[in-house]
Design a protein around this motif. Structure first.
Motif, PDB file in Angstrom:
ATOM      1  N   GLN A 277       0.846  -1.198   0.000  1.00 19.94           N
ATOM      2  CA  GLN A 277       0.000   0.000   0.000  1.00 19.94           C
ATOM      3  C   GLN A 277       0.882   1.250   0.000  1.00 19.94           C
ATOM      4  O   GLN A 277       2.073   1.155   0.274  1.00 19.94           O
ATOM      5  N   PRO A 278       0.300   2.416  -0.278  1.00 19.37           N
ATOM      6  CA  PRO A 278       1.102   3.648  -0.217  1.00 19.37           C
ATOM      7  C   PRO A 278       1.655   3.860   1.195  1.00 19.37           C
ATOM      8  O   PRO A 278       1.068   3.388   2.173  1.00 19.37           O
ATOM      9  N   SER A 279       2.754   4.583   1.270  1.00 19.39           N
ATOM     10  CA  SER A 279       3.429   4.715   2.562  1.00 19.39           C
ATOM     11  C   SER A 279       2.549   5.411   3.592  1.00 19.39           C
ATOM     12  O   SER A 279       2.691   5.182   4.794  1.00 19.39           O
ATOM     13  N   SER A 280       1.627   6.253   3.145  1.00 14.70           N
ATOM     14  CA  SER A 280       0.766   6.945   4.113  1.00 14.70           C
ATOM     15  C   SER A 280      -0.182   5.969   4.790  1.00 14.70           C
ATOM     16  O   SER A 280      -0.865   6.334   5.740  1.00 14.70           O
ATOM     17  N   LEU A 281      -0.250   4.742   4.293  1.00 10.01           N
ATOM     18  CA  LEU A 281      -1.138   3.752   4.897  1.00 10.01           C
ATOM     19  C   LEU A 281      -0.368   2.588   5.515  1.00 10.01           C
ATOM     20  O   LEU A 281      -0.934   1.534   5.787  1.00 10.01           O
ATOM     21  N   MET A 282       0.925   2.776   5.731  1.00  6.77           N
ATOM     22  CA  MET A 282       1.694   1.702   6.372  1.00  6.77           C
ATOM     23  C   MET A 282       1.473   1.749   7.883  1.00  6.77           C
ATOM     24  O   MET A 282       1.847   2.705   8.540  1.00  6.77           O
ATOM     25  N   THR A 283       0.864   0.718   8.402  1.00  5.75           N
ATOM     26  CA  THR A 283       0.509   0.739   9.818  1.00  5.75           C
ATOM     27  C   THR A 283       1.730   0.486  10.697  1.00  5.75           C
ATOM     28  O   THR A 283       1.972   1.177  11.661  1.00  5.75           O
ATOM     29  N   SER A 284       2.476  -0.541  10.379  1.00  8.73           N
ATOM     30  CA  SER A 284       3.747  -0.785  11.041  1.00  8.73           C
ATOM     31  C   SER A 284       4.582  -1.548  10.037  1.00  8.73           C
ATOM     32  O   SER A 284       4.126  -1.845   8.949  1.00  8.73           O
ATOM     33  N   SER A 285       5.787  -1.843  10.419  1.00  8.80           N
ATOM     34  CA  SER A 285       6.678  -2.407   9.424  1.00  8.80           C
ATOM     35  C   SER A 285       6.992  -3.862   9.770  1.00  8.80           C
ATOM     36  O   SER A 285       7.461  -4.163  10.861  1.00  8.80           O
ATOM     37  N   TRP A 286       6.733  -4.735   8.866  1.00  8.21           N
ATOM     38  CA  TRP A 286       7.006  -6.148   9.086  1.00  8.21           C
ATOM     39  C   TRP A 286       7.187  -6.830   7.742  1.00  8.21           C
ATOM     40  O   TRP A 286       6.540  -6.461   6.759  1.00  8.21           O
ATOM     41  N   SER A 287       8.070  -7.790   7.726  1.00  2.19           N
ATOM     42  CA  SER A 287       8.273  -8.558   6.512  1.00  2.19           C
ATOM     43  C   SER A 287       8.719  -9.946   6.957  1.00  2.19           C
ATOM     44  O   SER A 287       9.356 -10.071   8.010  1.00  2.19           O
ATOM     45  N   PRO A 288       8.403 -10.975   6.194  1.00  2.40           N
ATOM     46  CA  PRO A 288       8.765 -12.313   6.669  1.00  2.40           C
ATOM     47  C   PRO A 288      10.254 -12.402   7.009  1.00  2.40           C
ATOM     48  O   PRO A 288      11.096 -11.996   6.222  1.00  2.40           O
ATOM     49  N   GLY A 289      10.555 -12.885   8.195  1.00  2.00           N
ATOM     50  CA  GLY A 289      11.949 -12.995   8.625  1.00  2.00           C
ATOM     51  C   GLY A 289      12.512 -11.704   9.178  1.00  2.00           C
ATOM     52  O   GLY A 289      13.610 -11.680   9.699  1.00  2.00           O
ATOM     53  N   TRP A 290      11.789 -10.633   9.054  1.00  2.00           N
ATOM     54  CA  TRP A 290      12.250  -9.327   9.526  1.00  2.00           C
ATOM     55  C   TRP A 290      11.170  -8.755  10.432  1.00  2.00           C
ATOM     56  O   TRP A 290      10.291  -8.031  10.001  1.00  2.00           O
ATOM     57  N   ASN A 291      11.244  -9.118  11.697  1.00  2.00           N
ATOM     58  CA  ASN A 291      10.193  -8.725  12.632  1.00  2.00           C
ATOM     59  C   ASN A 291      10.443  -7.388  13.309  1.00  2.00           C
ATOM     60  O   ASN A 291       9.544  -6.825  13.912  1.00  2.00           O
TER      61      ASN A 291
END
Ligand code: FMN
Ligand code: SF4
Ligand code: FES
Lengths: 187, 452, 948
Positions: free
Chosen positions: C748-762
């Motif tokens: 989603q656009p960055s203005s809608l990034m709730t928090s940051s998470w990616s598989p393997g990168w908690n």
């Protein structure tokens, strides 16, 4: 914000200490450059670097106590805990070890009643191990204060420390490190 | 005097030209300005100040094939040639630093040179500083060398008085300040970039290279760091020329070298010999062979961070190339002798304990890996070793031992005695594990038993 | 673009990067610890190892550190090969020797970079049989917990704290495997950026203390994109909620604004959301004879009709607020009519903010983002103590100061990421920063020159610099300027002229319009000669600019006059404590002259306790809205959780009121997007806000964006004491976000990034998975939209300045000029209500010079009194030797000084020692004072031993 003001300590640097530090500063483009020299100068006068001494030096060199503490605790020969009148730097490096320094160390411990990092009850000596003293051809060796003693054996220890009565040591923890690190059982 | 150093260091041998130790007599008396000058001292300084340019000096040093005596053996002239000169250098100070932090276990040569002939070092330093156009110089010396410090201070004062240091040296227009900095004790200060941090009053963590100190060193300025012995050679090379210097060596390398031996040999000591003198000659002739009742088991050719060599290597010439080809390093040239009654694991443990304690704590493999290695060796030596511990040690050697795996050369150096011990003394390791104890009785007293 | 070969595959990579960056930018997983995109490389952890081969024939290769090795064309590398993988596993195994096995009780658990990297390298079995080293932990103050046993010695903390943020009281101590990161003694960390240690530390050494005391796992936190309300910088945050409580604030990366870092006011100040003095229900005042009265809780519906009833009886006026959203202010203005609306700022402040707005519109200089500020190579600060008024900006100035080192490094062909090398090379050389303030501030340590001057003299210096730059052409020389200042002006002028990206920083905090004008004049004359001139002007509050953009309404004085003529029957106050905006007598008089007061606010305050009806509002964490930062960037915040009880967003209360009353158009203002779009359509200055973020209909590949992470646990368990049935998740009709874990939170656009998470990168380090390059913008662009584009009106900028150079200030022997002094902890209204911040802030103070202190015979901590506008004010003395001669400062916005900033400026007061004064007991551990009775470490410490 709540800036804590460093309140002037009673234990200021002496005129002599300041004069010697200033002499070192003359060789430095930055005040903090004289940190190690200043620590050594003050230690020569006072035997060791107390918190108060550390803060007085830090203030004089425009450093934070933390920055100076980082330096003071890095080096082996800056004592952040009280030491006896003389420091016994006992070489336990490889050539001395090969030549039996362990036994000599045992002898010293018996004679003085101290182990590494400890000070004799009469506050005369603090025993500290030191890396190779560069006199390996006369191993085992040690320094007592500024004097180098070579080819050590039990007799020599008796001579050097003659008159010293063995008593229990005062408890000084580790040697030159202020951050006490104890050991805990691992799993 | 308590710190008379090396009684046996002066084995007379008329065939050998003494260069660095020519002013050092059996009494180990310090050479003062008068004595030094009487024996040709400061002749090179006068020569340079009355007409040699920096380029001339650099050419001479380059041509001499002098290699650094601090351990790594890097060609000195080449190192100096990286310093930006003249207009190519941005305005500001340049520094020459003498590395007198001698703390490599089993090394005891720089102490001798500084205690007994301080002017030789100072003259070398003035010439070196002149060659790289440095205007500031420091002698970074370990604090325990009380006598050397005192004598160097005295010698410096004499030099200032005579106009050999300070402004407009001997009317040449060249200015140089020199200052003794005493260290607060840490082996890592000997590593040249850590030394620079220590000189700046900081924690002595080594710096990453590039940039090399030659371009950005002390306070960000061009800086040359050289070992005491290296610098002591300079005045002689300038004085007598590169060909003479080359002719002193027995093999490819040039000059003489201070060699030494410690451990259970008959006459431990330090001797100046032509570089390339065979190990056997040093050991048998100068050190008098093994002490009574002991046999050679192995030796570290040049201090605690070099690989073990064994009997089969005795006929190798002690020079950079030959010792390197045999899988070790000439290092500082001061040998530590392991005899058959001393436990090799104990010896390696002693070294690893030293290196683990002297780690600056900056990079992971060194800070954590060395204490781990120490723990494993402690277990083995105490009889708690397990078979798989040998694999662990091999893994540690591979993990910590390669240059580049760690931030500086301390940890790889620390692995050298261990890796070679695993090779040459494998059966000793196995015996410890199998028997559940150390098969050697630990030496508890100085068994040489001499008294002074 | 160089081509590199990794495990046989060719990749094109950007020049000037190191291999670690290159790998991350390619989306490859290469573990690391000590490297940080903002702080560069030092090569200490040795985790990012790869194998580099010399050429195609070379099969052995050698291990290199990715972060220390520049990319070179044709380089052959292995990431996956056994040598590299085994080495990386060994590094983790080493780090684990002493690392406690306390993940289950560690606050970092679940978002721990060390956990992630351990899993990534596949290390599992422990071979080490020895004991673990343990350390004693330190008490570091109310914000940060210390658990040294977890330390992996990556040196990031001290590099951030000292090298990046300029702190001094944290350092690496001791050596070998005893290295310790801490203070010299126990005590409160002094840097206002200490909170970043929580995110900078890759494991759980430094953790968020308020979070730890009220703990939830990251995976159990519901988050939404948000904007900090602590000051006008507008840092992007990601607040996390559980059980209806705001648990913590985490940085939300926005390359243009806050990058990777926040200040502690923002991080820990948001805790006011959980305050005890929050309003839960609407209340009607019941006279009980007491001054305060008491309130009877009423149902929201009833409250609405009550207010509607009041509004039908006569004239209604409204006072908005610079701490409320654009939309709420707009609706209030629409509700009461433009003629009856005040923007809620004090008259002084309103004039200054409008002046700033006009300046930014008319100047040819650029109003820089924080990121642009970091690129400045010469800085002039006129009057603004940014460390206290706009802390994140101060951090950016420290980064700007390091540009000098990068310049020197470039000359030597060192890469900009070679952090230690650049530091060693530059030593204490910084890009020039000149500071003129009323006292020295925390940036003075890197300043080329700093002077302390009275506000008018700061302006005079500014004009003198402008005159120097213009060579007397555009601006007349300043008369009677002292010779030293004149010389300084010359130096500053030539330095700014020589710079590529000169930056002028000023703002409203000294409440002196000439200061702002002089800053604008410098920027303008510079713009005659240079292209990239930055002019950054700070304003007081999070939405001062947005509120001012609504246009000028009634001033406070107009409002008073109108009320005194009986022209106001009902006054509606929106999220504003009037007692901070005007002298209390004036506010009292205003409130006496009206019939009823309706207050919408979230926390109890003096104005609210005078209201007839109080309506509980949602905070930033429970509502949506747009705010405009001092840069002129409009940014949207979203509710993190549903407001409890009868709390509603202010815009919602007003919308419903309008609907109840049947006001025209309010049937079309039922939803947030409608309000925002109507506002954008009606007010040209704000037309851009509609594009600040997508509207509520936005779907991410057909799905809403979840506020809860995929592993959110215990939807049923968390309410088990109430019911074991899973409750229906609340519905969000206003935004594209959902109050659940269903949906798609990727892409989603960055203005809608709730928090940051990616598989393997908690951990928050996962942000790199959302960037095209480390340290670059989030894919799709940085969020927010700039409403003021620089250099728009190229008209005759210079003539716009009236150039009213003030006359020089003449200090008097007996009296002092009263000036506002700001405290990052304490001056701000809302954050001061967070307990941890309150603990940091201490009491209000008079800041006096050493001379005054000597004359009054007072020392730090004594009481000092002054008669200000007829009121006796007694405050603690704080002696500041750097204070400009003839001045006395008061700390703004603190209990006892709330309204002074609006009322007492430019006054001349005479000070005296307070008659009776109780010295405050030191609240903080004063272990820096060797003579202080030792508040002993052991007692105040948590146990230093972790059992593993
Ligand atoms: C851990 C470590 C310790 C060292 N200690 C010393 C030392 O004590 N004295 C010394 O001259 N060189 C020492 N060196 C070598 C120096 O880094 C450097 O190479 C030397 O001073 C260069 O001088 P040279 O070129 O004259 O040999 C040490 C190197 C390492 C890695
Ligand atoms: S040392 Fe490099 S070597 Fe390590 S991250 Fe740290 S990231 Fe890398
Ligand atoms: S080993 Fe002890 S002096 Fe060298």
């Amino acid at each position: 914000m709540s800036e804590q003001q460093l309140i002037q300590s009673d234990i200021a640097l002496s005129a002599e200490e300041i004069q010697q530090i200033d002499a070192e500063l003359a060789h430095m483009p930055q005040k903090s450059g004289a940190a190690i020299d200043a620590l050594k100068i003050v230690q020569r006068q006072r035997g060791w670097i107390s918190d108060e001494s550390l803060m007085a030096i830090a203030r004089y060199l425009d450093m934070s106590p933390e920055a100076l503490e980082g330096v003071a605790t890095f080096y082996n020969l800056i004592y952040r805990q009280p030491v006896g009148n003389k420091v016994v730097l006992f070489c336990d490096s490889v050539s001395c070890w090969i030549c039996g320094c362990d036994g000599v160390k045992q002898k010293i411990s018996e004679k003085l009643g101290v182990d590494y990092g400890e000070t004799t009850a009469d506050n005369q000596y603090t025993l500290i191990p030191v890396p190779c003293l560069g006199a390996c051809d006369k191993a085992p060796v040690m320094m007592v204060g500024d004097d180098l003693h070579t080819n050590l054996n039990n007799e020599k220890i008796d001579q050097i420390f003659s008159g010293q009565v063995s008593t229990t040591a005062s408890t000084t923890e580790s040697t030159a490190e202020s951050t006490t690190t104890s050991e805990e059982e691992g799993s | 005097m308590n710190n008379s150093l090396i009684e046996n260091s002066t084995t007379e041998n008329p065939l050998i030209e003494k260069v660095l130790t020519r002013n050092i007599g059996p009494d180990l008396k310090p050479t003062d300005m008068t004595a030094y000058e009487a024996n040709g001292g400061y002749r090179a300084l006068h020569k340079v100040m009355s007409g040699m340019s920096s380029e001339d000096c650099l050419e001479v040093i380059k041509a001499s094939n002098l290699r650094g005596r601090g351990g790594a053996g890097f060609p000195t002239g080449m190192k100096w040639s990286f310093v930006p000169m003249g207009d190519k250098c941005s305005p500001g100070h340049k520094y020459l630093v003498c590395n007198a932090d001698e703390m490599e276990p089993g090394t005891f040569k720089d102490r001798l040179l500084m205690e007994c002939d301080p002017h030789q070092l100072i003259e070398g330093m003035i010439l070196a500083a002149y060659t790289i156009e440095a205007d500031r110089s420091y002698i970074f010396i370990r604090g325990e060398y009380v006598v050397a410090i005192e004598r160097l201070e005295q010698a410096l004062a004499d030099c200032y008085k005579k106009g050999y240091l300070g402004e407009n040296i001997l009317g040449s227009g060249y200015d140089l300040e020199m200052h003794v900095h005493t260290s607060a004790g840490r082996y890592i200060c000997g590593e040249e970039t850590a030394l620079i941090n220590a000189l700046e009053g900081k924690r002595a963590n080594p710096r990453a290279k590039p940039p090399f100190p030659q371009v950005s060193g002390l306070w960000g300025r061009p800086t040359i760091v050289n070992n005491v012995e290296t610098l002591c050679n300079i005045s002689h090379i300038i004085d007598k020329g590169p060909e003479w210097f080359q002719s002193l060596g027995l093999g490819e390398d040039a000059g003489t070298k201070l060699y030494g031996a410690s451990g259970h040999v008959k006459t431990p000591g330090c001797w100046e010999l032509p570089i390339g003198t065979p190990v056997r000659e040093i050991l048998e002739k100068h050190a008098g062979g093994m002490a009574d009742g002991r046999k050679l088991k192995g030796f570290l050719p040049g201090g605690g961070s070099t690989d073990f060599l064994v009997e089969e290597h005795l006929d190798l010439p002690m020079d950079y190339g030959s010792i390197g080809a045999a899988g070790s390093r000439m290092g500082t040239g001061t040998m530590i002798i392991l005899d058959n009654q001393t436990c090799p694991i104990g010896m390696v443990l002693n070294l690893i304990r030293f290196f683990a304690h002297e780690s600056c704590g900056f990079c992971t493999p060194c800070r954590e890996g060395l204490p781990w290695t120490r723990q494993v060796l402690e277990d083995i030596e105490a009889g708690h070793g397990r078979k798989e511990d040998l694999d662990t040690l091999l893994r540690q050697v591979k993990y910590i031992g390669a240059i580049g795996n760690t931030h500086c050369a301390l940890a790889p150096g620390a692995m050298e005695p261990l890796q070679s011990a695993l090779k040459y003394f494998q059966s000793d390791f196995e015996a410890h594990v199998e028997q559940g104890c150390c098969p050697y009785s630990r030496p508890l007293e100085n068994q040489r038993g001499e008294s002074t | 673009m160089p081509t590199i070969y990794i495990d046989g595959t060719a990749y094109e990579v950007e020049e000037g990067k190191n291999l670690l960056e290159a790998c991350l930018n390619l989306g490859l997983d290469l573990p690391y610890f000590c490297w940080h995109p903002s702080m560069g490389s030092i090569g200490s952890c040795r985790q990012c190892a790869m194998v580099q081969y010399q050429n195609e024939e070379d099969t052995r290769g050698r291990i290199v550190m990715g972060c220390m090795t520049p990319v070179t064309d044709g380089a052959r590398l292995s990431l996956q090969g056994d040598t590299a993988s085994e080495f990386r596993e060994s590094v983790i195994e080493s780090l684990m020797l002493n690392h406690p096995h306390d993940c289950p009780v560690c606050a970092e658990g679940g978002e721990c970079h060390l956990q992630d990297m351990t899993v990534m390298v596949g290390h599992r079995d422990r071979n080490y049989r020895g004991k673990k080293n343990t350390h004693r932990n330190q008490y570091l103050g109310p914000l940060i917990n210390h658990e040294m046993n977890r330390c992996i010695s990556c040196y990031r903390c001290v590099r951030f704290y000292r090298d990046y943020a300029g702190g001094t009281d944290l350092a690496a101590l001791a050596s070998h495997d005893h290295v310790y990161f801490g203070r010299h003694q126990d005590g409160v960390l002094q840097s206002e950026f200490a909170g970043n240690l929580v995110e900078v530390c890759p494991t759980g050494v430094f953790t968020d203390k308020p979070l730890v005391d009220d703990y939830s796992r990251k995976w159990d936190l519901q988050s939404a994109p948000s904007i900090c309300v602590g000051c006008a910088v507008g840092c992007n945050t990601s607040p996390g909620e559980r059980y209806g409580r705001l648990k913590r604030i985490q940085n939300r990366y926005n390359q243009q604004v806050n990058g990777y870092f926040l200040c502690d006011r923002g991080r820990f100040g948001a805790d006011f959301v959980n305050s005890e003095s929050r309003l839960n229900f609407a209340g009607v005042r019941q006279e009980d004879g007491s001054d305060k009265g008491s309130y009877k809780a009423i149902r929201a519906d009833d409250a609405l009709s009550e207010v509607a009833g009041l509004c039908q009886q006569g004239t209604v006026a409204g006072i908005g607020s610079p701490r409320a959203s654009v939309e709420a202010n707009y609706l209030l203005r629409r509700f009461v009519g433009t003629k009856h609306f005040s923007n809620g700022m004090s008259d002084v402040e309103s004039a200054l903010v409008n002046q700033i707005l006009e300046t930014l519109k008319n100047t040819r200089a650029i109003s820089p983002s924080i990121h642009q500020i970091e690129s400045a190579d010469a800085v002039l600060i006129l009057g603004e103590d940014v460390s206290n008024t706009a802390p994140r900006l101060a951090l950016a100035l420290r980064e700007a100061a390091r540009n000098k080192g990068r310049e020197l490094a470039a000359e030597m062909r060192l890469e900009p990421w070679m952090d230690a090398a650049i530091k060693n090379l530059a030593q204490d050389q910084y890009s020039p920063i000149f500071i003129a303030g009323v006292h020295e501030n925390r940036l003075n340590d890197i300043a080329e020159a700093g002077v302390s001057l009275a506000p008018d003299d700061i302006a005079r210096l500014g004009f003198a610099i402008a005159a120097e730059i213009s060579g007397g052409r555009a601006i007349d020389a300043v008369e009677n300027l002292d010779a030293d200042l004149s010389a300084l002006a010359g130096t500053i002028a030539s330095t700014l002229k020589a710079a590529k990206n000169p930056l002028i920083v000023s703002g409203s905090s000294l409440l002196n319009s000439a200061v702002i004008e002089s800053a604008a004049a410098v920027a303008d004359v510079l713009s005659n000669e240079q292209e990239n001139v930055f002019l950054s002007l700070s304003v007081p509050e999070c939405n001062s600019v947005g509120t001012a953009m609504l246009g000028e309404g009634m001033s406070f004085k107009d409002m008073m006059d109108s009320a005194s003529q009986g022209n106001i029957d009902t006054l509606i106050v929106l999220e504003n404590d009037l007692y901070r905006r005007a002298p209390s007598e004036d506010v009292d008089k205003l409130l006496e002259n009206i019939k009823q007061l309706v207050v919408l606010d979230s926390l109890d305050n003096a104005t609210l306790s005078k209201s007839q009806i109080a309506l509980p509002t949602a905070t930033f964490a429970e509502s949506e809205g747009t705010m405009v930062s001092s840069e002129g960037r409009a940014q949207r915040y979203y509710p993190v959780f549903v407001a409890e009880d009868d709390r509603l967003a202010s815009w919602q209360w007003l919308s419903e009121l309008g609907q109840v009353l049947g006001l025209s158009g309010f049937d079309q203002l039922e939803h947030f997007d409608q309000v925002e779009q109507t506002c954008a359509g009606e007010i040209p200055a704000l037309s851009g806000i509609a594009s600040a973020a997508p509207d509520h209909e936005f779907r991410n590949r057909g799905l809403k964006i979840p506020r809860q992470p995929a592993r959110y646990s215990g939807r049923t368990a968390m309410r088990a004491d109430v019911s074991v049935h899973e409750p229906k998740q609340p519905v969000d009709d206003e935004t594209p976000l959902s109050f659940s874990m269903e949906g798609l939170g990727v892409g989603q656009p960055s203005s809608l990034m709730t928090s940051s998470w990616s598989p393997g990168w908690n951990s928050n380090q996962s942000i790199q998975k959302f960037q095209d390059e480390a340290g670059g913008a989030i894919k799709g662009g940085s969020s927010g939209v700039r409403l003021i584009e620089s250099g728009q009106s190229l008209g005759d900028g210079l003539n716009a300045h009236t150039r009213s150079v003030p006359t020089a200030f003449h200090p008097s022997d007996t009296e002092s000029l009263l000036i506002p002094v700001y405290r990052v902890f304490g001056s701000d209204e809302l954050s001061s209500q967070a307990p941890a911040i309150a603990e940091m802030s201490g009491d209000a103070q008079f800041v006096i010079s050493s001379e005054s202190a000597a004359k009054l015979e007072v020392v730090d901590g004594d009481g000092v009194s002054a008669n200000i506008n007829g009121v006796e004010v007694t405050l603690e003395a704080c002696v500041d030797p750097s204070l400009a001669e003839g001045c006395v400062g008061f700390t703004t916005g603190m209990p006892g000084t709330e309204s002074l900033v609006a009322t007492a400026v430019g006054l001349i007061v005479s000070l005296r020692k307070a008659d009776s004064w109780q010295r405050r007991k030191p609240q903080l551990i004063a272990t820096d004072n060797p003579n202080a009775p030792t508040v002993t470490n052991q007692q105040s410490l948590q146990s230093g031993v972790s059992h593993v």
